[in-house]
Design an enzyme around this catalytic site. Structure first.
Site, PDB file in Angstrom:
ATOM      1  N   ILE A   1      37.570 -14.820 114.931  1.00  0.00           N
ATOM      2  CA  ILE A   1      36.745 -14.774 116.141  1.00  0.00           C
ATOM      3  C   ILE A   1      37.612 -15.168 117.331  1.00  0.00           C
ATOM      4  O   ILE A   1      38.319 -16.177 117.294  1.00  0.00           O
ATOM      5  CB  ILE A   1      35.549 -15.734 116.001  1.00  0.00           C
ATOM      6  CG1 ILE A   1      34.712 -15.336 114.789  1.00  0.00           C
ATOM      7  CG2 ILE A   1      34.727 -15.744 117.278  1.00  0.00           C
ATOM      8  CD1 ILE A   1      33.698 -16.383 114.389  1.00  0.00           C
ATOM      9  N   CYS A   2      37.536 -14.366 118.367  1.00  0.00           N
ATOM     10  CA  CYS A   2      38.311 -14.633 119.576  1.00  0.00           C
ATOM     11  C   CYS A   2      37.527 -15.572 120.495  1.00  0.00           C
ATOM     12  O   CYS A   2      36.495 -15.207 121.042  1.00  0.00           O
ATOM     13  CB  CYS A   2      38.604 -13.323 120.306  1.00  0.00           C
ATOM     14  SG  CYS A   2      39.410 -13.581 121.896  1.00  0.00           S
ATOM     15  N   LEU A   3      38.031 -16.776 120.622  1.00  0.00           N
ATOM     16  CA  LEU A   3      37.480 -17.765 121.545  1.00  0.00           C
ATOM     17  C   LEU A   3      38.652 -18.435 122.253  1.00  0.00           C
ATOM     18  O   LEU A   3      39.762 -18.472 121.728  1.00  0.00           O
ATOM     19  CB  LEU A   3      36.676 -18.833 120.780  1.00  0.00           C
ATOM     20  CG  LEU A   3      35.525 -18.340 119.911  1.00  0.00           C
ATOM     21  CD1 LEU A   3      35.012 -19.471 119.036  1.00  0.00           C
ATOM     22  CD2 LEU A   3      34.411 -17.796 120.771  1.00  0.00           C
TER      23      LEU A   3
ATOM     24  N   THR B   1      32.680 -10.678 121.892  1.00  0.00           N
ATOM     25  CA  THR B   1      34.065 -11.073 121.729  1.00  0.00           C
ATOM     26  C   THR B   1      34.572 -10.425 120.449  1.00  0.00           C
ATOM     27  O   THR B   1      33.769  -9.917 119.657  1.00  0.00           O
ATOM     28  CB  THR B   1      34.231 -12.611 121.676  1.00  0.00           C
ATOM     29  OG1 THR B   1      35.620 -12.934 121.713  1.00  0.00           O
ATOM     30  CG2 THR B   1      33.586 -13.205 120.439  1.00  0.00           C
TER      31      THR B   1
ATOM     32  N   HIS C   1      41.979  -6.812 120.027  1.00  0.00           N
ATOM     33  CA  HIS C   1      41.503  -7.727 121.063  1.00  0.00           C
ATOM     34  C   HIS C   1      42.125  -7.405 122.414  1.00  0.00           C
ATOM     35  O   HIS C   1      41.441  -7.276 123.421  1.00  0.00           O
ATOM     36  CB  HIS C   1      41.824  -9.172 120.671  1.00  0.00           C
ATOM     37  CG  HIS C   1      41.698 -10.143 121.806  1.00  0.00           C
ATOM     38  ND1 HIS C   1      40.476 -10.486 122.319  1.00  0.00           N
ATOM     39  CD2 HIS C   1      42.627 -10.805 122.524  1.00  0.00           C
ATOM     40  CE1 HIS C   1      40.663 -11.335 123.311  1.00  0.00           C
ATOM     41  NE2 HIS C   1      41.949 -11.540 123.458  1.00  0.00           N
TER      42      HIS C   1
END
Length: 127
Positions: free
Chosen positions: A19-21, A54, A123
């Site tokens: 997960i892109c955070l 995201t 991403h």
């Protein structure tokens, strides 16, 4: 920075997919090692209550996410790693030991983990 991914169905994130955070290994330039764990958890939780997209997130109707959340409790109670790691915190996070019959819908589905470089490439192309 931590790699964050979901190991159980949430209705909000793809299983076994990073997960892109800003608090994850997708953005090592923004990672601060002095951030307390609760701050990382709050950052992740914030995505559960919004519709923000995201890398690694999925869009499902709120009703479906709520159903999955209720059913996921039973999956967690049967997961040996969860019970070993979080058993003393179950009451604090609202999970009791009451197990009901198996959910009618399979909550854990096979999921392909994409190589890390493919995820990061996707991403940055999305930005």
């Amino acid at each position: 920075p931590p790699a964050i991914l979901m190991l159980t169905e949430s209705g909000r994130f793809t299983l076994n997919y990073k997960i892109c955070l800003t608090i994850s290994d997708y953005h090592p330039e923004t990672w601060n090692p002095v951030w307390p764990v609760p701050s990382v958890v709050i950052g992740l939780i914030s995505f559960f209550v919004t519709e923000d997209a995201t890398v690694g997130s999925i869009q499902r109707p709120k009703e479906e996410r709520m159903k999955i959340a209720k059913e996921s409790k039973q999956v967690l109670l049967k997961n040996s790693i969860f019970t070993k790691v979080f058993s003393e915190y179950k009451d604090a996070i609202g999970i009791t030991d009451q197990v009901v019959e198996e959910p009618k819908v399979s909550l854990i589905e096979e999921s392909k983990v994409e190589p890390e470089e493919d995820q990061k490439k996707a991403h940055y192309q999305a930005q």
